[in-house]
Structure formats: C-alpha cells, structure tokens
Design a protein around this motif. Sequence first.
Motif, PDB file in Angstrom:
ATOM      1  N   UNK A  99     -22.035  63.005   5.206  1.00  0.00           N
ATOM      2  CA  UNK A  99     -20.922  62.670   4.504  1.00  0.00           C
ATOM      3  C   UNK A  99     -20.988  63.177   3.087  1.00  0.00           C
ATOM      4  N   UNK A 100     -19.781  63.360   2.502  1.00  0.00           N
ATOM      5  CA  UNK A 100     -19.712  63.941   1.097  1.00  0.00           C
ATOM      6  C   UNK A 100     -20.020  62.828   0.121  1.00  0.00           C
ATOM      7  N   UNK A 101     -19.857  63.055  -1.231  1.00  0.00           N
ATOM      8  CA  UNK A 101     -20.028  61.841  -2.093  1.00  0.00           C
ATOM      9  C   UNK A 101     -18.734  60.943  -2.075  1.00  0.00           C
ATOM     10  N   UNK A 102     -18.857  59.767  -2.742  1.00  0.00           N
ATOM     11  CA  UNK A 102     -17.871  58.719  -2.518  1.00  0.00           C
ATOM     12  C   UNK A 102     -16.581  59.105  -2.918  1.00  0.00           C
ATOM     13  N   UNK A 103     -16.525  59.906  -4.089  1.00  0.00           N
ATOM     14  CA  UNK A 103     -15.167  60.194  -4.574  1.00  0.00           C
ATOM     15  C   UNK A 103     -14.482  61.216  -3.717  1.00  0.00           C
ATOM     16  N   UNK A 104     -15.208  62.477  -2.913  1.00  0.00           N
ATOM     17  CA  UNK A 104     -14.800  63.268  -2.106  1.00  0.00           C
ATOM     18  C   UNK A 104     -14.183  62.673  -0.947  1.00  0.00           C
ATOM     19  N   UNK A 105     -14.960  61.596  -0.108  1.00  0.00           N
ATOM     20  CA  UNK A 105     -14.439  60.926   0.846  1.00  0.00           C
ATOM     21  C   UNK A 105     -13.295  59.998   0.446  1.00  0.00           C
ATOM     22  N   UNK A 106     -13.222  59.358  -0.587  1.00  0.00           N
ATOM     23  CA  UNK A 106     -12.204  58.697  -1.370  1.00  0.00           C
ATOM     24  C   UNK A 106     -10.869  59.237  -1.227  1.00  0.00           C
ATOM     25  N   UNK A 107     -11.014  60.613  -1.721  1.00  0.00           N
ATOM     26  CA  UNK A 107      -9.534  61.427  -1.896  1.00  0.00           C
ATOM     27  C   UNK A 107      -9.406  61.753  -0.363  1.00  0.00           C
ATOM     28  N   UNK A 108     -10.218  62.000   0.533  1.00  0.00           N
ATOM     29  CA  UNK A 108     -10.039  62.474   2.016  1.00  0.00           C
ATOM     30  C   UNK A 108      -9.265  61.228   2.577  1.00  0.00           C
ATOM     31  N   UNK A 109      -9.599  60.056   2.254  1.00  0.00           N
ATOM     32  CA  UNK A 109      -9.047  58.914   2.629  1.00  0.00           C
ATOM     33  C   UNK A 109      -7.665  58.852   2.127  1.00  0.00           C
ATOM     34  N   UNK A 110      -7.175  58.974   1.033  1.00  0.00           N
ATOM     35  CA  UNK A 110      -6.016  59.409   0.370  1.00  0.00           C
ATOM     36  C   UNK A 110      -5.037  60.164   1.073  1.00  0.00           C
ATOM     37  N   UNK A 111      -5.808  61.110   1.510  1.00  0.00           N
ATOM     38  CA  UNK A 111      -5.030  62.325   2.201  1.00  0.00           C
ATOM     39  C   UNK A 111      -4.465  61.675   3.463  1.00  0.00           C
ATOM     40  N   UNK A 112      -5.279  61.081   4.249  1.00  0.00           N
ATOM     41  CA  UNK A 112      -4.992  60.174   5.443  1.00  0.00           C
ATOM     42  C   UNK A 112      -4.090  59.422   5.427  1.00  0.00           C
ATOM     43  N   UNK A 113      -4.153  58.264   4.342  1.00  0.00           N
ATOM     44  CA  UNK A 113      -2.990  57.364   4.100  1.00  0.00           C
ATOM     45  C   UNK A 113      -1.717  58.117   3.754  1.00  0.00           C
ATOM     46  N   UNK A 114      -1.708  59.071   3.227  1.00  0.00           N
ATOM     47  CA  UNK A 114      -0.319  59.833   2.727  1.00  0.00           C
ATOM     48  C   UNK A 114       0.155  60.380   4.029  1.00  0.00           C
ATOM     49  N   UNK A 115      -0.564  60.742   4.986  1.00  0.00           N
ATOM     50  CA  UNK A 115      -0.027  61.355   6.005  1.00  0.00           C
ATOM     51  C   UNK A 115       0.589  59.955   6.892  1.00  0.00           C
TER      52      UNK A 115
END
Length: 293
Positions: free
Chosen positions: A152-168
């Motif tokens: 897993x990446x650092x918390x900020x990278x994973x958090x921004x990846x989660x943002x991308x999922x939410x926006x989809x």
Amino acid sequence: MSHPSNVAKFALIPALVGVLSSGAFSPAHAQNAAGDAEQLIHLVNQYRESGASCDGARRDGAAPLAPDDQLAQVNLEPGSSWQNVLREAGYQAARVQALQLSGPRDAEAAMDALRDRYCALMLDSAFSDIGVSRNGNQWQLVMAQPLVADDMGDWRAEGKALLEEVNRVRQQARQCGDQSYEAAAPLKWSDLLGEAALAHSRDMAERGYFSHGSPEGKQVSDRAVEQGYDFRQIGENLGFGQSTPGQVVQGWLLSPGHCANLMKPGYTEMGAAYALERADNAIYWTQVLGRPR
C-alpha cells in the motif's frame, strides 16, 4: 468546540474466524443459480443491518458483506486446507468461516434457516466478504476477511486514490436504499479534511476501537474544527478490513447510508486516510466529507 448540525455519519465494519461445514460441495457442478445467490446475499445484508435480536439479546446493526466471486467458486471438501483452497482461488484470507445448508428450496427458505440456526454468525461484524454457491437444494456460504496488502502507498496517495473512486461513483445517478440520487459534481481534495481523517484512523488503530466517536466522545465535527476546517456541512464514512480504495468504496455502496454520503450534492470536498495495525491484520479507513463556509 463542536458543530452538531448537518452531521452525517455511517460506519462500515468488516472481519473473524472459525469453520462450520459438513459434506463435500462442488460449485463446478452447480446449477445456474447466480440470481438465487445474489438474493441470499441481499437477505443476509438486510438482516445484518436490521439490528435484529439473536439468542435473546438485541444486536447492533452490522455492516453489509461484499460479494466476492473468488469465495463463491471455492470447492470446500472435508480435510482440505482452507488457506490452500482460498489461495488457489486467488483469495488471501486472514480469517474465514463457512457453512453448508441442505434442503432450502429458495433464498428466502435458506435465509430462514440461517436466521434460526446461525444468527450470531450472520450478525458477526467481523467479516467483510461473502461468497454464496447453490447446487440444487444445497447451499454454501463462505465469509472471510482478506489479508491486508503489503504494497500500500502512503496515506495521502491512497486517500487521493479513494477520491478518484468516489468521483467515478458520483458521475452517474444511483439508488441508495430507497433514495434516488442524481449524478453529482466531483469532490475536491482538502488537506485539512485529510488530516482529520488521518488523525481518526490512527487513533482507532492505536487504541483498538472502531467508531465515529472516540473514547472521549469526540466526533467528526470536533476533529474537523481541530484542523481549522470551518464548515457548513460535515460527514464521515468509516471502513475496516479492505486493502484498496476501490474495495472500500464498493463496500460503502452496499450500505444505503454510506452510499448516500458519497452521492450527496451538498458536499464539495473530502479527505481520506488509512492506518494499519499489522499485529491484528487491521486496517482502518476514514473519509471526511465537507462543504466549507
């Protein structure tokens, strides 16, 4: 200082262990019963969220289980190694429990049997995934918690990846329980909300609890204010057990409350973070959604 108005909170818990099974079952020879399996998963999740009574005691509602095709395809025979069978299916399990039912003619009858004989298991909040197979009047259920990924990446990278999922997710209209939502505008990343999410995930991991409220009673509104976020609306989703942002979001979509939080047009920003407790294979996710003043 706390802002009690316009606060929406929904928690998603997953994962535990044991084995309840008897007799061999071969999904390879199963009838085409995908619809029945899907219906049974729906009934199990409906039961878990109902806050039903079990063994004479009222239980808190448990989060929904995410359907997993790998768990649905496993061939569990007496004497087989659970970890090997699941590994061959491509599923790395930290905890697993399975059971088989013989006789129910449809999903409703199977759910009646599960409710009567295995209510504690069906309401166990420690599992995150479920696979269901049917062969005639024989049913197999496998409930599991996956191992936390090592890469897993650092918390900020994973958090921004989660943002991308939410926006989809927000790009299209969807039904959240009984509520219909139109497509919503994409959310923007907020460092302040990200820090609030990180603080809560770390606190849960370090002190071993899973709740919107800390042991001292702090809520998402308090955590946002501590980071200097002045809001008109604030909300929070929690997750436990999933190793990727995509899995977290898919789990939230199974819950009307989580899904509604993701789709509400009033939110314009979000932050998200995870924290690990490797000794217990525990991963805690927090998503904070907001609309600044």
